[in-house]
Design an enzyme around this catalytic site. Structure first.
Site, PDB file in Angstrom:
ATOM      1  N   GLY A  50       0.921  -1.319   0.137  1.00 31.06           N
ATOM      2  CA  GLY A  50       0.052  -0.147  -0.077  1.00 31.06           C
ATOM      3  C   GLY A  50       0.683   1.129  -0.073  1.00 31.06           C
TER       4      GLY A  50
ATOM      5  N   GLU B 152       3.918  -6.647   1.733  1.00 26.75           N
ATOM      6  CA  GLU B 152       3.599  -7.236   0.366  1.00 26.75           C
ATOM      7  C   GLU B 152       3.417  -5.952  -0.726  1.00 26.75           C
ATOM      8  OE1 GLU B 152      -0.580  -8.583   1.162  1.00 26.75           O
ATOM      9  OE2 GLU B 152      -0.026 -10.153   2.142  1.00 26.75           O
TER      10      GLU B 152
ATOM     11  N   GLY C 264       3.844  -3.551  -3.696  1.00 25.13           N
ATOM     12  CA  GLY C 264       3.848  -3.914  -5.264  1.00 25.13           C
ATOM     13  C   GLY C 264       4.366  -2.550  -5.725  1.00 25.13           C
ATOM     14  N   ARG C 265       3.451  -1.356  -5.687  1.00 25.60           N
ATOM     15  CA  ARG C 265       3.870  -0.077  -6.474  1.00 25.60           C
ATOM     16  C   ARG C 265       4.957   0.399  -6.016  1.00 25.60           C
ATOM     17  NH1 ARG C 265      -0.782   2.895  -8.196  1.00 25.60           N
ATOM     18  NH2 ARG C 265      -1.929   1.723  -6.263  1.00 25.60           N
TER      19      ARG C 265
ATOM     20  N   TYR D  30      -9.062   5.331 -13.210  1.00 25.25           N
ATOM     21  CA  TYR D  30      -9.082   6.124 -11.853  1.00 25.25           C
ATOM     22  C   TYR D  30      -8.665   7.378 -12.142  1.00 25.25           C
ATOM     23  CZ  TYR D  30      -7.437   1.276 -10.703  1.00 25.25           C
ATOM     24  OH  TYR D  30      -7.305  -0.089 -10.404  1.00 25.25           O
TER      25      TYR D  30
ATOM     26  N   CYS E  43     -12.075   2.886 -29.776  1.00 25.66           N
ATOM     27  CA  CYS E  43     -13.199   3.830 -29.722  1.00 25.66           C
ATOM     28  C   CYS E  43     -14.050   3.871 -28.599  1.00 25.66           C
ATOM     29  CB  CYS E  43     -14.003   2.794 -30.998  1.00 25.66           C
ATOM     30  SG  CYS E  43     -13.152   2.641 -32.215  1.00 25.66           S
ATOM     31  N   GLU E  44     -13.310   4.779 -27.736  1.00 21.62           N
ATOM     32  CA  GLU E  44     -14.378   5.200 -26.617  1.00 21.62           C
ATOM     33  C   GLU E  44     -13.575   6.484 -26.077  1.00 21.62           C
ATOM     34  OE1 GLU E  44     -15.357   2.778 -23.334  1.00 21.62           O
ATOM     35  OE2 GLU E  44     -15.313   0.821 -24.478  1.00 21.62           O
TER      36      GLU E  44
ATOM     37  N   TYR F 265       0.839  -2.195 -12.246  1.00 17.89           N
ATOM     38  CA  TYR F 265      -0.532  -2.108 -12.493  1.00 17.89           C
ATOM     39  C   TYR F 265      -0.796  -1.596 -14.110  1.00 17.89           C
ATOM     40  CZ  TYR F 265      -1.017  -2.727  -7.526  1.00 17.89           C
ATOM     41  OH  TYR F 265      -0.648  -3.446  -6.178  1.00 17.89           O
TER      42      TYR F 265
HETATM   43  N1  LLP Z   1      -1.437  -6.970  -0.835  1.00 20.00           N
HETATM   44  C1  LLP Z   1      -2.938  -7.063  -1.126  1.00 20.00           C
HETATM   45  C2  LLP Z   1      -3.586  -8.164  -0.661  1.00 20.00           C
HETATM   46  C3  LLP Z   1      -3.176  -6.405  -2.032  1.00 20.00           C
HETATM   47  O1  LLP Z   1      -4.574  -6.461  -2.491  1.00 20.00           O
HETATM   48  C4  LLP Z   1      -2.448  -5.372  -2.678  1.00 20.00           C
HETATM   49  C5  LLP Z   1      -3.034  -4.470  -3.948  1.00 20.00           C
HETATM   50  C6  LLP Z   1      -1.165  -5.308  -2.514  1.00 20.00           C
HETATM   51  C7  LLP Z   1      -0.655  -6.177  -1.409  1.00 20.00           C
HETATM   52  C8  LLP Z   1      -0.021  -4.402  -3.030  1.00 20.00           C
HETATM   53  O2  LLP Z   1      -0.639  -3.065  -2.777  1.00 20.00           O
HETATM   54  P1  LLP Z   1       0.695  -2.010  -3.410  1.00 20.00           P
HETATM   55  O3  LLP Z   1       1.819  -1.934  -2.505  1.00 20.00           O
HETATM   56  O4  LLP Z   1       0.818  -2.020  -4.842  1.00 20.00           O
HETATM   57  O5  LLP Z   1      -0.167  -0.626  -3.179  1.00 20.00           O
HETATM   58  N2  LLP Z   1      -4.871  -1.306  -9.781  1.00 20.00           N
HETATM   59  C9  LLP Z   1      -4.787  -0.297  -8.778  1.00 20.00           C
HETATM   60  C10 LLP Z   1      -4.194  -0.865  -7.371  1.00 20.00           C
HETATM   61  C11 LLP Z   1      -5.030  -2.134  -7.129  1.00 20.00           C
HETATM   62  C12 LLP Z   1      -4.098  -2.395  -5.695  1.00 20.00           C
HETATM   63  C13 LLP Z   1      -4.803  -3.794  -5.404  1.00 20.00           C
HETATM   64  N3  LLP Z   1      -4.180  -4.503  -4.260  1.00 20.00           N
HETATM   65  C14 LLP Z   1      -4.074   0.821  -9.408  1.00 20.00           C
HETATM   66  O6  LLP Z   1      -3.657   0.566 -10.602  1.00 20.00           O
HETATM   67  O7  LLP Z   1      -3.700   1.711  -8.679  1.00 20.00           O
END
Ligand code: LLP
Length: 419
Positions: free
Chosen positions: A239, A273, A275-276, A316, A342-343, A371
């Protein structure tokens, strides 16, 4: 900090000019910097050096097996949310003891696949799911390790689509019921309770929501321990936000210091966890300008990448910087950067002041490592684009561009339609 930079007026990734790759691979394509990925992982990892921890990269952010491999080789594990993500993680060589499995809708076949591979733990999101995991483990003569994903009811102050820790969200088990759920879990024959988990949302730009959630979890851990339920793993989810535009998220070190000090004495192995924060700024999308035009008082730059390649702006209203790959002295103007789909919702930037691009120019959509490809689709029957990884002065195509054959693979015209 990342390794996309200008050499004179030309955008390079590490030691490779982006234009060279565009000429050889064609456009559009995703371009990732190995050095940036490496650095982001190290910064996060070192921030938690003083406490036992596992970094389970959230593979939904970028699931290319070469990217997963980089993280695995650095000692990382994986956060997965489907059988497909487990398959990818295993293919990339993950240690199953570093895999955590979240998600509200795990199917039985997916659960069995994860038990068979002896992952570290399931982050369980409902009592029914817990029953099914117990049932599957029993049938397989195995035990399943679990944590409960607790919904701590904290406001992460992010976009409503990516907030997950409010009680009205579908995720996790309400914190007020969690204590009882743990007691139910304790009675199940094939379940080992080893952890507690939460994930409150994504692109969070303050430390306080994490600390609120952590405080609620540590209280619960203490209560459970008094009752002989020993929690060894504390999974705080992902997050942490990044800078797309002018956001000023906490540095991972600041985030880590706050967490470590709030969790003093808790005596758990931490799981994160992210990601981003690892991948977001380690990638860009490179696209070519097809046409420019002006309607009434609006300028349009029509590029060869669309919402099927990068859906975040459409979905978003996300901001991604647009940069010229070769900077020319043509001045700036305000325009919409749009794709060929086409949107009207197909845009990469709206009312944005950008260089006066012309047909044939290359542009870079920044912060597109997370993402981005992983959310791409074949909408409008557009083959998905190539993914390229740069390391130092070399580049590697880590996913080739799809062909027309690829996009119809698996489709079939039934016999009765064949005459
Ligand atoms: N753990 C769980 C259970 C999650 O659902 C997620 C992201 C993460 C970890 C990783 O979160 P991060 O560190 O990346 O914030 N598609 C959206 C983001 C959706 C995130 C879903 N879950 C976007 O493009 O902003």
């Amino acid at each position: 900090m990342n390794y996309f930079h200008y050499v004179e007026n030309e955008l390079w990734c590490e030691e490779v000019p982006v234009t060279n790759i565009a000429e050889e691979v064609g456009t559009p394509f995703y371009l990732y910097s190995h050095r940036t990925l490496d650095r982001h992982f190290n910064v996060f990892d070192e921030a938690f050096a003083d406490v036992p921890h596992i970094i389970c990269f959230s593979s939904k952010a970028n699931s290319n097996i070469a990217i997963l491999r980089v993280i695995i080789k650095k000692g990382g594990g994986m956060d997965i949310v489907s059988g497909g993500e487990l398959y990818r993680a295993l293919l990339a060589g993950v240690d199953p003891k570093k895999v955590v499995y979240s998600g509200v809708g795990k199917r039985e076949d997916e659960i069995r696949f994860a038990i068979e591979n002896e992952i570290l733990m399931f982050n369980v999101e409902s009592s029914q799911e817990l029953e099914i995991i117990n049932f599957c483990a029993g049938k397989m003569n195995k035990r399943a390790r679990i944590s409960l994903r607790v919904n701590p009811d904290v406001d992460s102050k992010t976009h409503s689509y990516i907030s997950t820790g409010l009680k009205e969200n579908k995720f996790g088990i309400n914190i007020h019921n969690a204590f009882d759920e743990y007691h139910q879990a304790k009675k199940l024959e094939h379940i080992d309770i080893i952890g507690i988990d939460c994930h409150i949302g994504s692109q969070i730009t303050k430390v306080s929501p994490f600390l609120d959630a952590l405080g609620r979890l540590t209280n619960l851990i203490n209560l459970l321990r008094e009752d002989d339920i020993d929690i060894q793993y504390l999974d705080l989810g992902g997050g942490l936000g990044i800078t797309y535009d002018e956001e000023n998220p906490p540095h991972p070190t600041e985030y880590a210091e706050a967490i470590i000090s709030r969790a003093k004495g808790i005596n758990c192995t931490f799981i994160f966890e992210p990601g981003r924060v690892i991948m977001g700024n380690a990638g860009i999308l490179v696209s070519r300008v097809l046409y420019t035009k002006s309607n009434a008082d609006k300028n349009f730059i029509i590029v060869d990448a669309g919402m099927n390649d990068l859906i975040r702006p459409s979905l978003y209203n996300s901001y991604h910087q647009i940069q010229a790959v070769i900077q020319k002295e043509r001045g700036l103007f305000s325009a919409d950067v749009v794709g060929p789909i086409c949107e009207s919702g197909d845009f990469l930037a709206k009312n944005r002041v950008v260089p006066r691009f012309e047909r044939g120019d290359l542009l870079a959509v920044m912060s597109a490592g997370a993402y981005s490809f992983s959310m791409s689709s074949n909408y409008n029957s557009r083959p998905r684009v190539a993914e390229v990884l740069v390391k130092d002065d070399q580049y590697y195509v880590i996913k080739r561009r799809e062909t027309y054959e690829d996009i119809v693979r698996g489709e079939d015209i039934p016999g009765f339609l064949q005459e």
